[in-house]
Design a protein around this motif. Structure first.
Motif, PDB file in Angstrom:
ATOM      1  N   PHE A  65      45.701  55.104  31.460  1.00  0.00           N
ATOM      2  CA  PHE A  65      45.939  55.546  30.088  1.00  0.00           C
ATOM      3  C   PHE A  65      46.479  56.966  30.024  1.00  0.00           C
ATOM      4  CE2 PHE A  65      42.592  52.334  28.751  1.00  0.00           C
ATOM      5  CZ  PHE A  65      43.545  51.442  28.286  1.00  0.00           C
ATOM      6  N   LEU A 116      33.777  44.599  36.401  1.00  0.00           N
ATOM      7  CA  LEU A 116      35.093  44.081  36.821  1.00  0.00           C
ATOM      8  C   LEU A 116      35.303  42.667  36.269  1.00  0.00           C
ATOM      9  CD1 LEU A 116      35.443  45.055  40.599  1.00  0.00           C
ATOM     10  CD2 LEU A 116      36.931  45.778  38.751  1.00  0.00           C
ATOM     11  N   ARG A 168      35.790  42.764  32.467  1.00  0.00           N
ATOM     12  CA  ARG A 168      37.139  43.218  32.098  1.00  0.00           C
ATOM     13  C   ARG A 168      38.161  42.131  32.377  1.00  0.00           C
ATOM     14  NH1 ARG A 168      36.269  48.473  34.695  1.00  0.00           N
ATOM     15  NH2 ARG A 168      37.730  47.885  36.320  1.00  0.00           N
ATOM     16  N   ALA A 169      38.005  41.491  33.531  1.00  0.00           N
ATOM     17  CA  ALA A 169      38.989  40.477  33.928  1.00  0.00           C
ATOM     18  C   ALA A 169      39.029  39.314  32.937  1.00  0.00           C
ATOM     19  CB  ALA A 169      38.654  39.968  35.328  1.00  0.00           C
ATOM     20  N   ILE A 171      36.486  51.026  31.450  1.00  0.00           N
ATOM     21  CA  ILE A 171      37.021  51.642  32.678  1.00  0.00           C
ATOM     22  C   ILE A 171      36.568  53.090  32.810  1.00  0.00           C
ATOM     23  CG2 ILE A 171      39.002  50.115  32.911  1.00  0.00           C
ATOM     24  CD1 ILE A 171      40.727  52.183  31.600  1.00  0.00           C
ATOM     25  N   LYS A 188      43.216  47.568  38.919  1.00  0.00           N
ATOM     26  CA  LYS A 188      41.780  47.867  38.843  1.00  0.00           C
ATOM     27  C   LYS A 188      41.281  47.691  37.411  1.00  0.00           C
ATOM     28  CE  LYS A 188      39.969  50.905  42.349  1.00  0.00           C
ATOM     29  NZ  LYS A 188      39.313  52.182  42.608  1.00  0.00           N
ATOM     30  N   ALA A 189      42.051  48.220  36.454  1.00  0.00           N
ATOM     31  CA  ALA A 189      41.640  48.113  35.050  1.00  0.00           C
ATOM     32  C   ALA A 189      41.538  46.650  34.634  1.00  0.00           C
ATOM     33  CB  ALA A 189      42.653  48.842  34.172  1.00  0.00           C
ATOM     34  N   MET A 190      42.446  45.830  35.143  1.00  0.00           N
ATOM     35  CA  MET A 190      42.445  44.414  34.746  1.00  0.00           C
ATOM     36  C   MET A 190      41.370  43.614  35.458  1.00  0.00           C
ATOM     37  SD  MET A 190      46.390  43.360  33.937  1.00  0.00           S
ATOM     38  CE  MET A 190      46.967  43.381  35.575  1.00  0.00           C
ATOM     39  N   GLY A 191      40.617  44.272  36.347  1.00  0.00           N
ATOM     40  CA  GLY A 191      39.472  43.590  36.946  1.00  0.00           C
ATOM     41  C   GLY A 191      39.627  43.245  38.417  1.00  0.00           C
ATOM     42  N   THR A 192      40.644  43.803  39.077  1.00  0.00           N
ATOM     43  CA  THR A 192      40.795  43.533  40.508  1.00  0.00           C
ATOM     44  C   THR A 192      39.797  44.388  41.287  1.00  0.00           C
ATOM     45  OG1 THR A 192      43.145  43.216  40.112  1.00  0.00           O
ATOM     46  CG2 THR A 192      42.459  43.410  42.398  1.00  0.00           C
ATOM     47  N   GLU A 201      40.383  56.268  39.869  1.00  0.00           N
ATOM     48  CA  GLU A 201      39.706  55.863  38.634  1.00  0.00           C
ATOM     49  C   GLU A 201      40.668  55.004  37.824  1.00  0.00           C
ATOM     50  OE1 GLU A 201      36.792  56.213  37.333  1.00  0.00           O
ATOM     51  OE2 GLU A 201      35.897  57.422  38.931  1.00  0.00           O
ATOM     52  N   PRO A 202      40.260  53.828  37.386  1.00  0.00           N
ATOM     53  CA  PRO A 202      41.205  52.984  36.643  1.00  0.00           C
ATOM     54  C   PRO A 202      41.660  53.621  35.335  1.00  0.00           C
ATOM     55  CG  PRO A 202      38.995  52.014  36.651  1.00  0.00           C
ATOM     56  CD  PRO A 202      38.968  53.157  37.612  1.00  0.00           C
ATOM     57  N   ALA A 203      40.884  54.601  34.836  1.00  0.00           N
ATOM     58  CA  ALA A 203      41.271  55.252  33.581  1.00  0.00           C
ATOM     59  C   ALA A 203      42.602  55.981  33.687  1.00  0.00           C
ATOM     60  CB  ALA A 203      40.178  56.228  33.148  1.00  0.00           C
ATOM     61  N   ALA A 215      37.122  49.952  26.797  1.00  0.00           N
ATOM     62  CA  ALA A 215      37.685  48.965  27.740  1.00  0.00           C
ATOM     63  C   ALA A 215      36.836  48.830  29.000  1.00  0.00           C
ATOM     64  CB  ALA A 215      39.101  49.373  28.121  1.00  0.00           C
ATOM     65  N   PRO A 273      46.605  38.341  35.563  1.00  0.00           N
ATOM     66  CA  PRO A 273      45.217  38.239  35.083  1.00  0.00           C
ATOM     67  C   PRO A 273      44.568  36.894  35.424  1.00  0.00           C
ATOM     68  CG  PRO A 273      46.622  39.159  33.385  1.00  0.00           C
ATOM     69  CD  PRO A 273      47.529  38.680  34.469  1.00  0.00           C
ATOM     70  N   PHE A 278      45.105  44.357  28.382  1.00  0.00           N
ATOM     71  CA  PHE A 278      45.613  45.726  28.309  1.00  0.00           C
ATOM     72  C   PHE A 278      47.112  45.736  28.015  1.00  0.00           C
ATOM     73  CE2 PHE A 278      41.876  45.990  30.950  1.00  0.00           C
ATOM     74  CZ  PHE A 278      41.274  47.194  30.611  1.00  0.00           C
TER      75      PHE A 278
END
Lengths: 379, 231
Positions: free
Chosen positions: A377, B80, B83-84, B56, A293-297, A372-374, B54, B109, B89
């Motif tokens: 971390f 989204l 970020r992509a 998120i 999710k964080a990477m944009g999925t 939540e993608p957070a 970032a 990615p 990350f």
């Protein structure tokens, strides 16, 4: 992702296989048993209509008629021919002196209509020989078999030429027949109508069924109604009589409930195992879902991933389950076990497994959507 | 050129009915080609700030622009996509997908950005060569050491050529020597490609790699030290 955790992957597949197996094997046995309830009717293929006492509820519920009823039925317009049939439970005395209850079926002396579908040995015409009877192969091998001369040895199947006593009357085996197994599991002995009446205890009424053939082009529903109206007897087409018998067993026995409970338990246990394991898998991989999710999925892609995995394990589990059921049926096809595996059961089980997979996927999907993608971390 | 521009960022969490201020009005600029470290005690707001940068996590007040785009003004779908394509990350626990090979992990990615699988894997193999793992492309993450896994994670963060890379404690799970190697790799990446790099860390052994260090405490930046002249 799921295949990365072999333990959970196999756990889900085993759960779904178990559910699929139970949801096909148990109904197949149930269908097999229910088919046996009316197998005697399906074995008698020539007549179009069965006539009997109006109080008869199923094929083994014999309420005899007077022989004169046969002539009344023959007189109904649209009837090509009508023949008598006797069916009754009588005692046969075996060679070792023990008794065995058998269904004796008496066929019309002239035409022998209503006889067994396949003769393995002898000829149905041989029933006309003195004291002649035809015995079904399963009865001949099992309940009517002669005990071994050696202690503890295997019993010897009764064969053509052997004799036995039916209600104190001599009967000589003139043929061995292959018939569909019946629900009652008693041996079936075929003979002529007049001889069957001589075996039966003396009663005023001994006619069990009248088998009727309609004239060509005759509407069967019209003819059955006409027979009912003109004789006061019950008249059913072959399919109607099968349905009557089937419905009786469905409504008046615990068979459907017992099998229904088994199927429900299989479904629930499968759903619990697969759902729980699938959900645990999602929880274990929540961080990975968070990373994606964080990477944009998008959620849509994540849902597709989960659904694809659910479909994958569902398909494998379903295939293994129905495959196991098919193997079970294959290895049991010559045994006493009732088993009827129809294409409808494949759909039934497929829908069941589909529901389990949807359930397992939905509870996981809800968790992933709310994620939540957070979370990635958080250590 | 500014990669990140944060102004008066406020983030308040609701913790069991109590309002906890995680970020109390943060102002921070990060330039391209700069390696910025966020340091400070646990609970000071470093992770919250890096999450906001970032894209998120949404701040409650203030603005955060990344390459001139206000993240809070974007829809979820736009965020989204942003970020992509713009952010890489690197995580403390590597967070590689355990059932995928090294090359497949690095390809992720690109696949998210719609690149075809074969092309993605070709690029993955190429970048893995650059991080010294060209002979490990078909390995599973579990077959690699911690340092190797972090190099895979760095390759994954770089493969789609993002302008901003955010790293959360990238060396805390590594020994000193491996951590040093990983930091050198990250530093070289920034220098070579003019990217911006934000690193959250407790690890004082790597402070010397930073161009600037922002010390945080109680949701605020209390001091920014410029160490770029020392390099």
């Amino acid at each position: 992702m799921l295949t990365g955790d072999r333990g959970k992957y196999l756990g889900i597949i085993m759960g779904l296989t178990f559910a699929s197996l139970i949801m096909t094997q148990q109904p197949a046995i149930f269908l097999g048993l229910m088919t046996r309830t009316y197998s005697f009717i399906t074995d008698v293929s020539l007549p179009d209509i069965w006539v009997m006492d109006s109080k008869v509820q199923f094929v083994d519920d014999i309420k005899p008629l007077q022989d004169t009823e046969l002539y009344r039925v023959r007189g109904v317009s649209g009837v090509e021919w009508a023949t008598p049939m006797y069916k009754g439970l009588l005692r046969a005395r075996l060679a070792n002196g023990t008794f065995q209850s058998c269904f004796v079926v008496g066929l019309d002396d002239a035409t022998l209509i209503g006889g067994p579908p396949i003769m393995l040995e002898g000829n149905i015409e041989d029933l006309r020989r003195s004291d002649g009877v035809v015995v079904d192969i399963d009865g001949a091998r099992d309940k009517l078999a002669k005990p071994s001369r050696e202690s503890g040895g295997k019993s010897v199947p009764i064969k053509v030429g052997d004799s036995l006593e039916v209600n104190d009357h001599r009967a000589v085996v003139v043929g061995i027949a292959k018939i569909s197994r019946t629900f009652q599991a008693q041996p079936i002995i075929y003979t002529t109508y007049s001889r069957a009446k001589s075996y039966a205890p003396r009663e005023r009424k001994l006619l069990s069924f009248i088998l009727v053939k309609a004239k060509p082009g005759q509407d069967l529903s019209v003819l059955t109604r006409r027979i009912r109206e003109s004789t006061g007897l019950a008249a059913y087409t072959r399919q109607e009589f099968m349905d009557l018998t089937y419905d009786y067993f469905m409504k008046n026995t615990g068979i459907p409930i017992n099998f229904g409970i088994s199927v429900l338990l299989g479904f629930m246990v499968g759903a619990a195992i697969a759902g729980q394991t699938f959900y645990n898998f999602t929880l274990d991989n929540l961080r990975q879902f968070g990373v994606l999710k964080a990477m944009g999925t998008s959620n849509r892609i994540l849902l597709q991933m989960i659904l694809l995995q659910a479909i994958l394990v569902g398909s494998i589990g379903y295939g293994l389950g129905v495959g196991s059921t098919a193997l079970f049926g294959y290895f049991m096809h010559d045994s006493i076990l009732a088993f009827k595996f129809t294409w409808q059961l494949l759909i039934f089980s497929g829908v069941g497994i589909g529901l389990i997979c949807v359930f397992a996927a939905v509870i996981s999907i809800l968790k992933v959507i709310r994620l939540e993608p957070a979370v990635v971390f958080k250590s | 050129m500014l990669a990140v521009r944060c102004r008066k960022i406020v983030k308040i969490y609701d913790s069991g009915g109590q309002r906890v201020t995680a970020l109390g009005g943060i102002d921070l600029d990060i330039a391209t080609g700069e390696l910025m470290m966020l340091v400070g005690p646990s609970g000071c707001g470093k992770t919250t700030l890096i999450s906001v940068i970032a894209g998120i996590l949404d701040q409650d007040e203030g603005s955060c622009e990344v390459f001139g785009k206000d993240l809070a003004a974007m829809s979820n779908r736009e965020k989204l996509k942003f970020r992509a394509s713009h952010i890489g990350f690197v995580f403390q626990a590597f967070n590689l997908l355990p059932s995928l090979t090294v090359a497949e992990n690095v390809s992720v990615p690109l696949l998210i950005n719609g690149i075809r699988r074969a092309e993605a894997e070709r690029k993955a193999n190429s970048i893995l060569e650059q991080v010294g793992l060209g002979d490990r492309t078909t390995f599973l993450p579990s077959q690699l050491s911690g340092g190797q896994q972090q190099r895979v994670a760095i390759a994954r963060a770089l493969i789609h050529d993002p302008g901003l890379i955010v790293c959360d404690e990238p060396t805390s799970a590594l020994d000193h020597e491996t951590g040093h190697t990983v930091m050198q790799l990250l530093k070289n990446t920034v220098l070579q490609s003019n990217r911006a790099l934000v690193i959250v860390t407790h690890d004082s052994r790597i402070f010397s790699f930073a161009d600037r260090t922002a010390e945080m405490d109680d949701g605020r930046i209390v001091k920014i030290t410029d160490t770029s002249a020392a390099h």
